[in-house]
Design an enzyme around this catalytic site. Sequence first.
Site: not given
Length: 354
Positions: A207, A248-250, A268
């Site tokens: 990441h 979480g990511h994004n 996301s």
Amino acid sequence: MHTTSSEIFLRFQDQGLISSHNGASTLITGIAPVEDCGRSDLVFIDHPKYLSLIPQNQPAAVVTTEEIANGIKPGATAILISPNVRLATALIKQAYVDRDFHHTEWPQIHPSAVVHSSVNIPEDAVIGPGVVVGANVVLGNRVALMANAVIESGAVIGDDTMLHPGCVVSHGCEIGAQVMLKAGCVIGSEGFGFAQDAQRRNYRIPHTGKVIIEDRVVIGANTTIDRGTYGATIIRSGVIIDALCHIGHNVEIGEDCIICAHTGISGSSRFGKRVIATGQTGVLDHVTVANDCVLLHRAGINNSIKEPGQYAGGPAQPLKQYLKNMAAMTRLSEMWSRLKQLEKKVAALNSGEG
């Protein structure tokens, strides 16, 4: 604390927080709940049920609404009128009895702290025992880094931001001004991203993004926020996140959202402004939640919510529909028995016709 009711009135009058002061000015040495206050304490009352405790305990001053104040008989207690008692509680307590993170038992920069030579330490910063600050970190004015906090290379920490013990801010992440990260927060850890080969062996996907936390954000103890896979995970200004949450990511969390404990938001996903997610809300990846939504009763968000409103349960549904369904749930056994009886009657009727 050592002030007077008139001083509090003058301090907060211009903000519109305290609109008037009734009675003589009184000496205030503490803030306490009305149920257990002394005669030199300031108390806050936002419900008429506490009115009987005023003549009984005789606090020095009370902050309350004009409507409730009409039920208080004149006496030794000063009355401060506020249109928003809860907001008054927050701002007055911050002003007079909040913890001073710059007044510690340690030296301003503890000798056990490890700070890279490339870092400029502001004169008014506080750096506690065991703190580690990596290369090219930017520290704002009046930052307070408590014991064993770790800030990795290239991170930015804004003015008046406080990191409680054991926080980690990973490389390249950006933390705004007046942010509070409570004990054990991990900001910018690598997100959950893997690829599999034909034998289903797992390979991590690096990441290379970051986390951006804007101003006036509070993040509870042991909450984790993953860095973006390529871009950024973004927490907008004014957001409040409780303890033991995972972002979480994004993900992007809009301004002034409230995220309660044990909530998990998958990668996301997007929250609009002023969303409230109550405890143990679960959000699948790549969904959007509109502005001004309230997510209730362990809401499970598996599809985007496009209209403001209250949603509950899993899969999440409008609150009125959810409450009707929950009421029916308590009668499922009865309805099942009645259905079986009806089936038998229909079968008997069909048999008689034959």
